[in-house]
Design an enzyme around this catalytic site. Structure first.
Site, PDB file in Angstrom:
ATOM      1  CE  LYS A 203     -20.055  -5.011 -28.936  1.00 47.12           C
ATOM      2  NZ  LYS A 203     -19.047  -4.309 -28.173  1.00 47.12           N
TER       3      LYS A 203
ATOM      4  CE1 TYR B 254     -13.396  -5.624 -30.609  1.00 47.94           C
ATOM      5  CE2 TYR B 254     -12.928  -4.143 -28.773  1.00 47.94           C
ATOM      6  CZ  TYR B 254     -12.744  -5.349 -29.413  1.00 47.94           C
ATOM      7  OH  TYR B 254     -11.924  -6.306 -28.852  1.00 47.94           O
TER       8      TYR B 254
ATOM      9  CG  HIS C  44      -6.052  -2.225 -24.892  1.00 49.40           C
ATOM     10  ND1 HIS C  44      -5.768  -3.405 -25.536  1.00 49.40           N
ATOM     11  CD2 HIS C  44      -5.258  -2.201 -23.785  1.00 49.40           C
ATOM     12  CE1 HIS C  44      -4.852  -4.074 -24.843  1.00 49.40           C
ATOM     13  NE2 HIS C  44      -4.541  -3.372 -23.782  1.00 49.40           N
TER      14      HIS C  44
ATOM     15  CE1 TYR D  44     -10.036  -7.669 -31.673  1.00 53.02           C
ATOM     16  CE2 TYR D  44     -11.294  -9.615 -32.293  1.00 53.02           C
ATOM     17  CZ  TYR D  44     -11.028  -8.605 -31.397  1.00 53.02           C
ATOM     18  OH  TYR D  44     -11.748  -8.513 -30.232  1.00 53.02           O
TER      19      TYR D  44
ATOM     20  N   PRO E 299     -17.334 -15.059 -29.927  1.00 50.88           N
ATOM     21  CG  PRO E 299     -15.524 -16.305 -29.179  1.00 50.88           C
ATOM     22  CD  PRO E 299     -16.844 -16.440 -29.830  1.00 50.88           C
TER      23      PRO E 299
HETATM   24  P1  RFL Z   1     -22.305 -17.393 -17.242  1.00 48.93           P
HETATM   25  O1  RFL Z   1     -21.005 -16.664 -17.067  1.00 48.93           O
HETATM   26  O2  RFL Z   1     -22.316 -18.636 -18.028  1.00 48.93           O
HETATM   27  O3  RFL Z   1     -22.844 -17.675 -15.778  1.00 48.93           O
HETATM   28  C1  RFL Z   1     -23.914 -18.539 -15.523  1.00 48.93           C
HETATM   29  C2  RFL Z   1     -23.760 -19.096 -14.122  1.00 48.93           C
HETATM   30  O4  RFL Z   1     -24.898 -19.903 -13.830  1.00 48.93           O
HETATM   31  C3  RFL Z   1     -24.483 -21.097 -13.191  1.00 48.93           C
HETATM   32  N1  RFL Z   1     -25.498 -22.136 -13.429  1.00 48.93           N
HETATM   33  C4  RFL Z   1     -26.349 -22.572 -12.475  1.00 48.93           C
HETATM   34  N2  RFL Z   1     -26.496 -22.238 -11.189  1.00 48.93           N
HETATM   35  C5  RFL Z   1     -27.462 -22.884 -10.488  1.00 48.93           C
HETATM   36  N3  RFL Z   1     -28.265 -23.840 -11.011  1.00 48.93           N
HETATM   37  C6  RFL Z   1     -28.153 -24.196 -12.310  1.00 48.93           C
HETATM   38  N4  RFL Z   1     -28.945 -25.135 -12.833  1.00 48.93           N
HETATM   39  C7  RFL Z   1     -27.170 -23.553 -13.107  1.00 48.93           C
HETATM   40  N5  RFL Z   1     -26.783 -23.662 -14.400  1.00 48.93           N
HETATM   41  C8  RFL Z   1     -25.778 -22.805 -14.568  1.00 48.93           C
HETATM   42  C9  RFL Z   1     -23.135 -21.409 -13.857  1.00 48.93           C
HETATM   43  O5  RFL Z   1     -22.347 -22.253 -13.049  1.00 48.93           O
HETATM   44  C10 RFL Z   1     -22.546 -20.000 -14.005  1.00 48.93           C
HETATM   45  O6  RFL Z   1     -21.764 -19.628 -12.886  1.00 48.93           O
HETATM   46  O7  RFL Z   1     -23.426 -16.444 -17.867  1.00 48.93           O
HETATM   47  P2  RFL Z   1     -23.648 -14.842 -17.752  1.00 48.93           P
HETATM   48  O8  RFL Z   1     -23.614 -14.408 -16.312  1.00 48.93           O
HETATM   49  O9  RFL Z   1     -24.816 -14.559 -18.579  1.00 48.93           O
HETATM   50  O10 RFL Z   1     -22.352 -14.176 -18.391  1.00 48.93           O
HETATM   51  C11 RFL Z   1     -22.077 -14.319 -19.751  1.00 48.93           C
HETATM   52  C12 RFL Z   1     -20.567 -14.305 -20.012  1.00 48.93           C
HETATM   53  O11 RFL Z   1     -19.939 -15.238 -19.143  1.00 48.93           O
HETATM   54  C13 RFL Z   1     -20.233 -14.635 -21.472  1.00 48.93           C
HETATM   55  O12 RFL Z   1     -21.134 -13.982 -22.337  1.00 48.93           O
HETATM   56  C14 RFL Z   1     -18.808 -14.179 -21.847  1.00 48.93           C
HETATM   57  O13 RFL Z   1     -17.842 -14.881 -21.137  1.00 48.93           O
HETATM   58  C15 RFL Z   1     -18.592 -14.345 -23.352  1.00 48.93           C
HETATM   59  N6  RFL Z   1     -17.229 -14.035 -23.765  1.00 48.93           N
HETATM   60  C16 RFL Z   1     -16.790 -12.731 -23.913  1.00 48.93           C
HETATM   61  N7  RFL Z   1     -17.632 -11.705 -23.656  1.00 48.93           N
HETATM   62  C17 RFL Z   1     -17.178 -10.422 -23.713  1.00 48.93           C
HETATM   63  O14 RFL Z   1     -17.975  -9.499 -23.440  1.00 48.93           O
HETATM   64  N8  RFL Z   1     -15.883 -10.098 -24.054  1.00 48.93           N
HETATM   65  C18 RFL Z   1     -14.977 -11.060 -24.337  1.00 48.93           C
HETATM   66  O15 RFL Z   1     -13.816 -10.742 -24.583  1.00 48.93           O
HETATM   67  C19 RFL Z   1     -15.423 -12.440 -24.297  1.00 48.93           C
HETATM   68  N9  RFL Z   1     -14.578 -13.432 -24.526  1.00 48.93           N
HETATM   69  C20 RFL Z   1     -16.301 -15.059 -23.943  1.00 48.93           C
HETATM   70  C21 RFL Z   1     -14.962 -14.725 -24.310  1.00 48.93           C
HETATM   71  C22 RFL Z   1     -16.657 -16.385 -23.711  1.00 48.93           C
HETATM   72  C23 RFL Z   1     -15.722 -17.360 -23.853  1.00 48.93           C
HETATM   73  N10 RFL Z   1     -16.160 -18.690 -23.600  1.00 48.93           N
HETATM   74  C24 RFL Z   1     -15.419 -19.650 -22.906  1.00 48.93           C
HETATM   75  C25 RFL Z   1     -17.509 -19.062 -23.931  1.00 48.93           C
HETATM   76  C26 RFL Z   1     -14.013 -15.693 -24.441  1.00 48.93           C
HETATM   77  C27 RFL Z   1     -14.384 -17.004 -24.213  1.00 48.93           C
HETATM   78  C28 RFL Z   1     -13.294 -17.997 -24.321  1.00 48.93           C
HETATM   79  C1  PHB Z   2     -10.017 -12.211 -24.581  1.00 49.33           C
HETATM   80  O1  PHB Z   2      -9.083 -11.482 -24.165  1.00 49.33           O
HETATM   81  O2  PHB Z   2     -10.311 -13.275 -24.014  1.00 49.33           O
HETATM   82  C2  PHB Z   2     -10.780 -11.808 -25.769  1.00 49.33           C
HETATM   83  C3  PHB Z   2     -10.528 -10.581 -26.371  1.00 49.33           C
HETATM   84  C4  PHB Z   2     -11.239 -10.201 -27.504  1.00 49.33           C
HETATM   85  C5  PHB Z   2     -12.207 -11.037 -28.021  1.00 49.33           C
HETATM   86  C6  PHB Z   2     -12.473 -12.270 -27.411  1.00 49.33           C
HETATM   87  C7  PHB Z   2     -11.758 -12.647 -26.279  1.00 49.33           C
HETATM   88  O3  PHB Z   2     -12.887 -10.668 -29.131  1.00 49.33           O
END
Ligand code: RFL
Ligand code: PHB
Length: 390
Positions: free
Chosen positions: A298, A385, A73, A202, A294
């Site tokens: 980032k 971004y 994008h 957004y 979110p």
């Molecule tokens: P994670 O992905 O939470 O992974 C941690 C892993 O550790 C395991 N764990 C354990 N394992 C062993 N023993 C234990 N005691 C443990 N405790 C936990 C867990 O099961 C898991 O598998 O952390 P990590 O690797 O630091 O990654 C971070 C990202 O997942 C997170 O920052 C992003 O998903 C945030 N986020 C977004 N980030 C972006 O860069 N772009 C986006 O568009 C974006 N959208 C989002 C998001 C997060 C969202 N949610 C649900 C919080 C959208 C959503 C909806």
């Molecule tokens: C997503 O596609 O899940 C998404 C995209 C942009 C954001 C957060 C989540 O800022």
């Protein structure tokens, strides 16, 4: 007792990518994960990869499917006052852009690459605990395959997310935590429908924020601001569509394609940072050390940036230079605080706050207007971004 150079707790993007990068530098690691492979590969989360994350995955041999199936994008749309305004990334950032490619697809690619290279990922471990962190051989103890196991390491990487066990294992006297909880959440859905837009939207609206994202030509990802303690049962499909239509409508009559909603969930909105990201031979990376709301997309990208810094620092250590490891926390935190600021800024500008006065609402509109009419202001948004190189 088993031994490895780097014991990694958590097979999220941070842990898996760290293990992959270390492997490319000839450093041995074992990843332990509390969930099953199937679960981690099915968890719906982030969707946006910064240019630097895209480049890192591609340059390290795990970007083939992303290049084929991801969507590049070149901008986003900011929608407010019934009108859409496009922020063009390449012209504002010297050619940089983003990729929409789901986090669980990145996870699948990393797991496949690690396993193909003989990497060790232990799934479904229980009761993990880390200790001897301030010694030269920190250890991880856990249950796996019916027995208690101990893994002796040179270093432990805490990549176990916000609710993991590694951050709380740092004595409270050495860590300082900064946090902010926002007075709203995001209601997220996955829908079987064609895309309604070529790029993410957004939307700022007096009834609250809304976001239109995508996953594939057949599946769309949509979010809308909800109450912080809201529940999925409060949101029948009809209410979701009604709110989305109202918040996203434009004077030009833009149409949102509806479809079957097959997943619903609520996300808490929080900013959090722990300092420092190190205690003895434990190094934190990703959500274990910091959370962003979110709105700036980032979280996953910061996790990738952390482990890029950490893998380089560990490689330097094994070649006789301890300096980068000593400055890991400081180096990582500089980027993290910038992303914290950007995510807070986007969140504050785009959401409706409970206690918001009419005055505050007008200020938000004035700022949005500034962003879409001033090149300097648009550039600030675009630069943050798409992110800086890793
Ligand atoms: P994670 O992905 O939470 O992974 C941690 C892993 O550790 C395991 N764990 C354990 N394992 C062993 N023993 C234990 N005691 C443990 N405790 C936990 C867990 O099961 C898991 O598998 O952390 P990590 O690797 O630091 O990654 C971070 C990202 O997942 C997170 O920052 C992003 O998903 C945030 N986020 C977004 N980030 C972006 O860069 N772009 C986006 O568009 C974006 N959208 C989002 C998001 C997060 C969202 N949610 C649900 C919080 C959208 C959503 C909806
Ligand atoms: C997503 O596609 O899940 C998404 C995209 C942009 C954001 C957060 C989540 O800022």
């Amino acid at each position: 007792m088993r031994r490895t150079q780097v014991g990694i707790v958590g097979a999220g993007p941070a842990g898996l990518l760290l293990s992959h990068l270390l492997h490319l530098d000839g450093i041995d690691s074992v990843v332990i994960e509390s969930r099953s492979r199937q679960e981690i590969e099915a968890t719906i989360r982030a969707g946006v990869l910064e240019q630097g994350t895209v480049d890192l995955l591609a340059q390290t041999g795990v970007g083939e499917r992303m290049k084929r199936e991801g969507f590049r994008h070149q901008g986003i749309h900011l929608r407010f006052g019934g009108r859409s305004h496009r922020i063009d990334f390449p012209s504002l950032t010297g050619g940089r852009a983003i990729m929409v490619y789901a986090q669980h697809e990145v996870i699948k690619d990393l797991v496949a690459a690690r396993l193909a290279a003989g990497g060790q990922i232990l799934f479904e471990v229980k009761d993990a605990a880390v200790y001897d962190l301030d010694s030269a051989s920190p250890k991880i103890r856990f249950h796996h395959g019916g027995g208690l196991q101990e893994l002796e390491c040179d270093f432990i990487a805490g990549c176990d997310g916000f609710h993991g066990i590694t951050r709380p294992s740092m004595p409270s006297r050495v860590r300082r935590e900064f946090s902010r909880v926002y007075p709203f959440g995001w209601f997220g859905i996955l829908v079987e429908a064609p895309p309604s837009t070529d790029e993410l939207i957004y939307a700022h609206h007096e009834r609250g924020f809304a976001l239109v994202s995508t996953r594939s030509p057949q599946i769309q990802r949509l979010y809308l601001q909800c109450e912080p303690d809201d529940e999925v049962k409060n949101w029948p499909d009809s209410r979701i569509w009604e709110e989305l239509h109202v918040r996203l409508q434009t004077a030009e009559g833009w149409k949102l394609a509806e479809g079957r909603i097959f997943q619903k969930g609520i996300i808490a909105m929080r900013s959090f940072v722990v300092e420092p990201m190190r205690y003895g031979r434990l190094f934190l990376a990703g959500d274990a050390a910091h959370i962003v709301p979110p709105t700036g997309a980032k979280g996953l990208n910061l996790a990738a940036a952390d482990v890029r810094v950490l893998s380089r620092a560990l490689a330097a250590f094994y070649s006789g230079n301890e300096e980068p490891l000593k400055t890991y926390s400081e180096t990582a935190l500089r980027r993290i605080w910038r992303a914290e600021h950007f995510s807070w800024w986007m969140t504050s500008m785009l959401h409706r706050f409970h206690d918001e006065s009419a005055f505050h609402h007008r200020l938000q509109l004035a700022e949005l207007d500034y962003v879409v009419t001033s090149r300097a202001k648009a550039q600030t948004l675009a630069e943050s971004y798409v992110g800086s190189p890793l």
